[in-house]
Design a protein around this motif. Structure first.
Motif, PDB file in Angstrom:
ATOM      1  N   SER A  96      43.751  31.939  35.013  1.00 12.55           N
ATOM      2  CA  SER A  96      42.491  32.502  34.570  1.00 12.55           C
ATOM      3  C   SER A  96      42.785  33.749  33.737  1.00 12.55           C
ATOM      4  O   SER A  96      43.475  34.652  34.185  1.00 12.55           O
ATOM      5  N   VAL A  97      42.283  33.795  32.535  1.00 15.47           N
ATOM      6  CA  VAL A  97      42.506  34.917  31.642  1.00 15.47           C
ATOM      7  C   VAL A  97      41.367  35.904  31.828  1.00 15.47           C
ATOM      8  O   VAL A  97      40.204  35.536  31.693  1.00 15.47           O
ATOM      9  N   GLU A  98      41.708  37.137  32.137  1.00 11.73           N
ATOM     10  CA  GLU A  98      40.685  38.166  32.228  1.00 11.73           C
ATOM     11  C   GLU A  98      40.556  38.830  30.864  1.00 11.73           C
ATOM     12  O   GLU A  98      41.511  38.897  30.105  1.00 11.73           O
ATOM     13  N   ALA A  99      39.401  39.310  30.557  1.00  8.55           N
ATOM     14  CA  ALA A  99      39.162  40.042  29.318  1.00  8.55           C
ATOM     15  C   ALA A  99      38.673  41.437  29.680  1.00  8.55           C
ATOM     16  O   ALA A  99      37.483  41.710  29.640  1.00  8.55           O
ATOM     17  N   PRO A 100      39.596  42.324  30.050  1.00  8.99           N
ATOM     18  CA  PRO A 100      39.170  43.664  30.468  1.00  8.99           C
ATOM     19  C   PRO A 100      38.690  44.491  29.277  1.00  8.99           C
ATOM     20  O   PRO A 100      39.177  44.327  28.163  1.00  8.99           O
ATOM     21  N   PRO A 101      37.744  45.383  29.524  1.00  3.37           N
ATOM     22  CA  PRO A 101      37.257  46.249  28.450  1.00  3.37           C
ATOM     23  C   PRO A 101      38.296  47.322  28.100  1.00  3.37           C
ATOM     24  O   PRO A 101      39.260  47.550  28.835  1.00  3.37           O
ATOM     25  N   ALA A 102      38.070  47.972  26.983  1.00  2.25           N
ATOM     26  CA  ALA A 102      39.027  48.965  26.475  1.00  2.25           C
ATOM     27  C   ALA A 102      39.207  50.137  27.442  1.00  2.25           C
ATOM     28  O   ALA A 102      40.324  50.630  27.621  1.00  2.25           O
ATOM     29  N   TYR A 103      38.126  50.592  28.070  1.00  2.00           N
ATOM     30  CA  TYR A 103      38.273  51.735  28.983  1.00  2.00           C
ATOM     31  C   TYR A 103      39.101  51.366  30.204  1.00  2.00           C
ATOM     32  O   TYR A 103      39.821  52.199  30.738  1.00  2.00           O
ATOM     33  N   GLY A 135      44.904  46.367  32.201  1.00  2.00           N
ATOM     34  CA  GLY A 135      43.493  46.429  32.526  1.00  2.00           C
ATOM     35  C   GLY A 135      43.015  45.328  33.457  1.00  2.00           C
ATOM     36  O   GLY A 135      41.880  45.346  33.895  1.00  2.00           O
ATOM     37  N   CYS A 136      43.866  44.347  33.752  1.00  2.00           N
ATOM     38  CA  CYS A 136      43.472  43.243  34.631  1.00  2.00           C
ATOM     39  C   CYS A 136      43.505  43.685  36.089  1.00  2.00           C
ATOM     40  O   CYS A 136      44.212  44.612  36.453  1.00  2.00           O
ATOM     41  N   THR A 137      42.750  42.988  36.905  1.00  2.00           N
ATOM     42  CA  THR A 137      42.729  43.313  38.332  1.00  2.00           C
ATOM     43  C   THR A 137      43.613  42.389  39.145  1.00  2.00           C
ATOM     44  O   THR A 137      43.928  42.684  40.284  1.00  2.00           O
TER      45      THR A 137
END
Length: 115
Positions: free
Chosen positions: A41-48, A106-108
């Motif tokens: 599963s690819v996460e798309a974390p935000p820039a912050y 940025g991924c969890t």
């Protein structure tokens, strides 16, 4: 502005941004799996989240890995007598190291996800 004040300002802003609630659901994360592989599963974390991860979390995780390795070496005689060397190494060195070096920025979650 001095470099120390600039660094403090950047850290304060990234910390403040990283505490904002993430707007999204688990279903949105699942839909971002462009590979079609159900195990990945690819996460798309935000820039912050990426900035907070890069400037705060990664240095702390690397420091935790180094401190954990030192604690593992110091506790090695005791863990060897107790028979849990593998568990101590996993908890003190491998887990923080995996989160510091394998997880995407940025991924969890780290790497492949097993369902």
């Amino acid at each position: 502005m001095s470099p120390l004040r600039s660094l403090a300002l950047v850290l304060a802003l990234t910390t403040g941004l990283s505490t904002l609630p993430a707007h999204g659901s688990h279903a949105e994360v699942e839909q971002s799996n462009v590979s079609g592989d159900p195990l990945y599963s690819v996460e798309a974390p935000p820039a912050y989240a990426m900035m907070g991860d890069l400037l705060i979390a990664r240095p702390l995780l690397i420091a935790g890995t180094i401190i954990g390795a030192a604690a593992f070496v110091i506790s090695l005689p005791f863990t060897a007598l107790g028979g849990n060397v593998k568990e101590a190494g996993q908890a003190l060195v491998v887990d923080p190291g995996r989160e510091a070096f394998v997880r995407c920025l940025g991924c969890t979650t780290s790497g492949y996800r097993q369902d």
